[in-house]
Design an enzyme around this catalytic site. Structure first.
Site, PDB file in Angstrom:
ATOM      1  N   GLY A 114      60.823 -38.588  83.129  1.00  0.00           N
ATOM      2  CA  GLY A 114      61.785 -38.652  84.225  1.00  0.00           C
ATOM      3  C   GLY A 114      61.094 -39.128  85.496  1.00  0.00           C
ATOM      4  O   GLY A 114      60.176 -39.948  85.459  1.00  0.00           O
ATOM      5  N   SER A 115      61.521 -38.551  86.606  1.00  0.00           N
ATOM      6  CA  SER A 115      61.031 -39.033  87.894  1.00  0.00           C
ATOM      7  C   SER A 115      59.536 -38.823  88.096  1.00  0.00           C
ATOM      8  O   SER A 115      58.942 -39.455  88.965  1.00  0.00           O
ATOM      9  CB  SER A 115      61.801 -38.353  89.015  1.00  0.00           C
ATOM     10  OG  SER A 115      63.186 -38.594  88.839  1.00  0.00           O
ATOM     11  N   THR A 116      58.937 -37.912  87.312  1.00  0.00           N
ATOM     12  CA  THR A 116      57.502 -37.726  87.506  1.00  0.00           C
ATOM     13  C   THR A 116      56.731 -38.962  87.050  1.00  0.00           C
ATOM     14  O   THR A 116      55.545 -39.090  87.296  1.00  0.00           O
ATOM     15  CB  THR A 116      56.976 -36.492  86.718  1.00  0.00           C
ATOM     16  OG1 THR A 116      57.346 -36.637  85.353  1.00  0.00           O
ATOM     17  CG2 THR A 116      57.542 -35.209  87.270  1.00  0.00           C
ATOM     18  N   PHE A 117      57.433 -39.880  86.371  1.00  0.00           N
ATOM     19  CA  PHE A 117      56.793 -41.125  85.947  1.00  0.00           C
ATOM     20  C   PHE A 117      56.777 -42.159  87.088  1.00  0.00           C
ATOM     21  O   PHE A 117      55.983 -43.095  87.082  1.00  0.00           O
ATOM     22  CB  PHE A 117      57.550 -41.698  84.732  1.00  0.00           C
ATOM     23  CG  PHE A 117      56.966 -42.966  84.188  1.00  0.00           C
ATOM     24  CD1 PHE A 117      55.843 -42.922  83.365  1.00  0.00           C
ATOM     25  CD2 PHE A 117      57.515 -44.198  84.516  1.00  0.00           C
ATOM     26  CE1 PHE A 117      55.293 -44.101  82.875  1.00  0.00           C
ATOM     27  CE2 PHE A 117      56.968 -45.380  84.021  1.00  0.00           C
ATOM     28  CZ  PHE A 117      55.854 -45.322  83.192  1.00  0.00           C
ATOM     29  N   LYS A 118      57.683 -41.956  88.047  1.00  0.00           N
ATOM     30  CA  LYS A 118      57.880 -42.985  89.085  1.00  0.00           C
ATOM     31  C   LYS A 118      56.597 -43.364  89.829  1.00  0.00           C
ATOM     32  O   LYS A 118      56.399 -44.541  90.153  1.00  0.00           O
ATOM     33  CB  LYS A 118      58.975 -42.547  90.055  1.00  0.00           C
ATOM     34  CG  LYS A 118      60.360 -42.667  89.399  1.00  0.00           C
ATOM     35  CD  LYS A 118      61.439 -42.035  90.242  1.00  0.00           C
ATOM     36  CE  LYS A 118      62.798 -42.138  89.543  1.00  0.00           C
ATOM     37  NZ  LYS A 118      63.800 -41.290  90.198  1.00  0.00           N
TER      38      LYS A 118
END
Lengths: 693, 373
Positions: A287-291
């Site tokens: 999720g956003s922790t990949f951004k």
């Protein structure tokens, strides 16, 4: 004539006996010359008792030398069935003392074998009771039993051992050859009852003791992580969760907490799944922790600059599909895209970066490979193969969906951003030491490669700091510290499909933002109700960070840029004051005072006096009395009346060590039971043989 | 006091010294071995290692006195009392069977007397049976040719003796008595045909006795393959073979037996030869074998040179008494014969047996003094 016949017959008798003696002589020659070597071998085989001596399995210490797993000597009862004179009686006695079934014991005692375990690893007092019975054919041998004194603490990582002390899971498995040592043997010639014969042949091959592991894990940090994880799971009624704390500079794992968990000392009472090291064996959509990785790839490849602006109308079309954002963010700077965790912005960033650069950087960040952590069962991340990737895939991957990563990969890639751009290998073992504590081997902890430049790294640190300061990660904030991090909320993938209604709330970040010392990941699995990472995971991150930074004695810093709207004030010294008075004083300053503990007087406070905090900050007032021991402290258990082994065990369960005087049963202890002391404190105790009883 | 016809011609000479020393040497070896083999158990049950040694020494002293007495007290002098001695011996065999009078040890009612001052009537019966047969058969050589009127009464008497001893039960002694009796009857001149018939008749009886009960059959044939049931019927033989094998050619040294440490079930009685073989090796076992052969050789030689039929049969019987038991015992210990429970003369622990064997030796040595050369 008669006399002659008689003599003839006597002569026949003499001849007959002479033949008999001759045959017997022949038999003796055969038995004592020809057959003798084989008979002697068999006889020795029967008379020599071969007792294996298990080596002492190495100790697993935390980084400060606190024992996390060690072995103690316990007795095991065995039978030599051929030497058991009265199996029925022996079985009756043994089954009664050992609490076993009579038939089971009798079966063992009457089995056609040279050696049979009756029961392994029994308590001292039970062994003593059996010894008193002096049953022929029943013997004892010392075996070592693995003890994990902290119970569930770090359970999955430490792993378990089998009945023969062979490592089955976790570090016990990964480092089995190091920990195990080499088995020794003691052979002795015994009589039929099992006692050593006088002038008997003996042989002794000493065992080689196992080596010790010194972990990178700090049990206090581990304890904090598990405590906060438990609290969060209870609060959100989640299925489970993971907290990993790591030193981003060298990959040393400081804590790795997973829920649900189990107690290695009685692992058979828990479901097998609880033993899985989910932090490395399970992959999730990040999720956003990949951004941050998308952002890093874009900045590093030059596709995007921090000065670029991005417009979010609330949704965007990629090919035939429409991808939407939580809200229409409007025009944003690069930093704001990260701060708002804007999906549309990241789609634009990802598409601008392009497939080649995107894949180059996910490879460099280690998404497509394993991190190489020293634990068994690690899996790598899952991404759409580069030759099959479509634009829509790239767009969706840019905000962390469709691809999957393990939690350890997520925190490792975050560490790259934290440490100036270097990929490090997360690891749990710092050193291998011998029995005397001499260091035999130091595990390397240098970087594997540079992934991004220090400039890109610094830009991203600033961006991630904003996330905590004013973005989606506000709840991760710790008063007085500069924190950086990223929230994440992702749908769970079950059997390759997105499972509706099942989320993983996560937060990954580091502190201090300008000089990262600690990277931290929090994942909450299937929280009920609120499921956003910023709501569920960020407070856990904050709570762990707060205690760990204090524990690591990392001094509080001022806010990076004092926002004019935030009024700062200095925390006064409240120690020794009445709680009500202290709360009133804080109230006057615009601060909030929260009492912890039942007492009326403040004994400690957090933040400490002199810290500069924003108005509205919560100051925790610890009071005297029946308070819960705080991190790094424990309450001394009562060991009076216990034997030496039990006392040592009970103390080590809470992280204390024993200084024993005398032998027998404990009659006094210092400090007394109930007092609160730092972990690792030596408890002095006097033991005495109780003759009166 | 009837003397042989030749009395006037033959003067009493010196006893057979070779026989004499063979007996004394065996007795000496016996006392050493009893001490070595029994000390472990003595220590366990009596708190000191000397119990069995003391008892055996006392019996040996008593036995030697009897032997010296009989060596000098001519056998013809008590010949008139032989029927009474035999009758008394038979009576004792009956008495010992009465519950409350006969002492029971190891589930066998074999002993008469009080505490350790007791003896086995069956042991005595070995000697008295030989005595009776020698006396009676020498008087009626011709009648012996008739199966019914000659041999018949003896077979009945022997059958009763055999059964009385078997009822105790004491198979070993019963077999020893029967064996001696057959040898004496054979030497006395019984027809080979009759003896052959007797042997043929005894086959079904023996078959029934051995094969009738499963445990007895297993015990009987265990010596053929003791490893078939190593912890049961084969145990004793295997342990004895281990002892002999451990001893090898030269032995482990006196006192250093391993197998006597509760592996051998009867280390100082029936299986003492195994301990001897372990501690003294083939050197010791062959010496003992040689000494028993010496007894056979000198004993039967004495019989052949005896001045009259009575002393000839007596010498034959007494020699057979010792030799037969030695052969059977060593046969059992070396795994060559089925287990019978016969002790090794002069060496195994046991007062009554020692006394009887020394009594037999005394009579034999006495006859040797009258050898016709």
């Amino acid at each position: 004539m008669g006399a002659i016949l008689t003599r003839k017959r006597v002569g026949l008798v003499l001849l007959f006996s002479a033949v008999s003696f001759f045959l017997l002589l022949g038999r003796l020659v055969y038995v004592q010359f020809v057959w003798a070597p084989k008979l002697l071998e068999q006889a020795l085989d029967m008379r020599m008792q071969d007792i294996p001596i298990q080596p002492r399995r190495g100790v697993i210490y935390d980084r400060n030398g606190h024992e996390l797993a060690f072995s103690i000597d316990v007795e095991s009862v065995y039978a030599i069935p051929a030497q058991v004179k009265d199996p029925e009686k022996a079985a009756a006695i043994l089954s009664q003392i050992l609490g076993m079934k009579y038939e089971t014991v009798l079966n063992k005692l009457t089995r056609q074998s040279a050696f049979e375990w009756v029961k392994r690893k029994i308590p001292d007092d039970i062994a003593r009771k059996i010894k008193e019975q002096k049953i022929p054919g029943i013997g004892f041998t010392q075996e070592s039993m693995r003890v994990w004194p902290k119970g569930t603490l770090l359970a999955q990582v430490l792993g378990i051992v089998g009945i023969d002390n062979d490592g089955l899971e976790g570090l016990e498995y990964e480092y089995d050859r190091v920990l195990r040592g080499v088995q020794g043997r003691f052979t002795v010639e015994v009589d039929a009852i099992g006692e050593a014969l006088p002038q008997s042949q003996r042989g002794y091959i000493p065992p080689v003791q196992g080596k010790n592991l010194v972990l990178t894990v700090d049990e206090v940090i581990q304890f904090i992580a598990e405590r906060e994880l438990d609290k969060a799971i209870e609060k959100s009624k989640a299925k489970g969760g993971i907290v990993i704390a790591m030193d981003p500079r060298n990959g040393e794992i400081l804590a790795m907490a997973m829920r649900p968990t189990y107690d290695p000392n009685q692992y058979d009472r828990y479901p097998v799944e609880n033993r899985r090291i989910t932090a490395i064996t399970d992959s999730f959509p990040p999720g956003s922790t990949f951004k941050p990785i998308t952002a890093a790839a874009a900045l590093e490849s030059g596709a995007v600059s921090v000065k670029d602006t991005f417009f979010c109308p609330g949704s965007t079309r990629v090919g035939d599909e429409t991808l939407s954002c939580v809200t229409a963010h409007g025009s944003q700077t690069f930093y704001e895209v990260i701060e708002n965790s804007c999906n549309v912005g990241f789609i634009q960033i990802g598409l601008r970066t392009g497939v080649d650069n995107f894949y180059k950087y996910i490879d460099l960040f280690g998404v497509t490979s394993t991190t190489g952590i020293d634990l068994p069962g690690e899996v790598s991340g899952i991404v759409v193969p580069k030759n099959q990737v479509k634009t829509i895939d790239l767009a969706v991957m840019s905000f962390g969906q469709t691809l999957q990563m393990t939690p350890i990969q997520i925190i490792t890639s975050m560490s790259v951003i934290a440490n100036g751009g270097y990929l490090v290998v997360p690891h749990l073992v710092k050193e291998i030491t011998d029995v005397d504590g001499n260091v035999l081997e130091r595990k390397p902890s240098g970087p594997v490669r540079q992934v991004i430049s220090s400039k890109t790294s610094e830009e991203l640190r600033m961006a991630l700091e904003q996330v905590v300061a004013k973005g989606t990660g506000k709840a991760a904030y710790v008063p007085g510290y500069r924190l950086a991090g990223k929230t994440g909320t992702s749908n769970k993938v079950v059997d390759g499909k997105i499972a509706p209604g099942k989320y993983i709330a996560s937060f990954v970040g580091f502190a201090p933002a300008n000089d990262p010392r600690l990277a931290l990941l929090v994942m909450i699995d299937e929280p009920q109700g609120a499921y956003y990472g910023g709501v569920v995971a960020a407070p856990v991150f904050s709570a762990v960070m707060r205690d760990v930074l204090r524990y690591l004695e990392i001094p509080p810093q001022e806010e990076p840029e004092s926002d004019a709207s935030v009024e700062m004030c200095v925390v006064p010294n409240l120690v020794g004051k009445d709680v009500v008075a202290a709360q009133a004083e804080l109230h006057n300053l615009g601060l909030v005072g929260t009492k912890e503990g039942p007492g009326a007087t403040v004994v400690r406070q957090f933040p400490v006096a002199g810290a500069k905090v924003a108005r509205g900050t919560n100051v925790i007032l610890y009071t005297e009395g029946e308070q819960e021991p705080s991190a790094g402290e424990v309450r001394v258990p009562n060991i009076i009346g216990l034997g030496l082994t039990q006392a040592r065990l009970k103390l080590s369960e809470v992280g204390l060590s024993l200084s024993a005087q005398g032998s027998g049963f404990c009659v006094s202890q210092e400090p007394p039971a109930g007092s609160i002391v730092p972990k690792g404190t030596m408890v002095k105790a006097v033991f005495r043989m109780d003759v009166g009883q | 006091m009837k003397r042989p016809r030749s009395e006037g011609l033959i003067r009493r000479g010196k006893p057979d010294y070779i026989l004499f020393f063979a007996i004394l040497t065996l007795l000496g070896i016996g006392i050493i071995m009893v001490f070595s083999a029994s000390m472990v158990r003595s220590l366990k049950f009596y708190g000191h290692p000397y119990y069995f040694l003391m008892m055996q020494t006392i019996w040996a002293g008593l036995g030697l006195s009897v032997m010296f007495f009989l060596m000098n007290f001519d056998c013809w002098r008590y010949r008139p009392f032989v029927p009474y001695i035999y009758a008394l011996s038979m009576l004792l065999l009956v008495v010992v069977l009465i519950p409350g009078i006969g002492q029971v040890r190891n589930e066998a009612r074999r002993w008469l007397g009080v505490g350790s001052l007791s003896f086995q009537p069956a042991e005595l019966a070995k000697a008295t049976t030989v005595l009776f047969l020698a006396d009676s058969l020498s008087k009626r050589r011709e009648k012996l040719k008739n199966l019914v009127s000659g041999l018949g009464p003896y077979l009945v008497l022997l059958g009763i003796t055999f059964l009385l001893v078997l009822m105790e039960p004491d198979l070993g002694t019963a077999v020893a008595i029967a064996g001696c009796a057959v040898v004496v009857i054979f030497v006395a001149g019984a027809r080979m045909f009759h003896l052959g018939l007797l042997a043929a008749l005894s086959v079904p009886v023996l078959y029934w006795a051995i094969m009738g009960e499963d445990y007895r059959r297993r015990r009987f044939f265990a010596f053929l393959d003791p490893w078939k049931d190593p912890s049961g019927s084969g145990w004793q033989i295997i342990q004895a073979l281990y002892a002999l094998g451990t001893g090898g050619p030269f032995g482990t040294g006196i006192g250093y037996s391993r197998q006597k440490w509760f592996y051998l079930p009867e280390p100082y009685t029936d299986f003492i030869f195994a301990v001897l073989g372990e501690e003294m090796g083939f050197l010791g076992t062959s010496l003992v074998l040689l000494l028993f052969f010496t007894i056979a050789w000198r004993g039967y030689r004495t019989a052949m040179a005896a001045p009259d039929r009575f002393s000839c049969l007596l010498a034959t019987g007494m020699t057979t008494l010792i030799v037969l038991q030695a052969v059977v015992n060593i046969g059992v210990v070396t795994g060559s014969l089925p287990i019978t429970g016969i002790p090794l003369p002069f060496i195994s622990y046991g007062g009554s047996a020692l006394l009887t064997n020394l009594m037999a030796s005394g009579i034999l040595l006495n006859i040797s003094r009258y050898a016709v050369r």
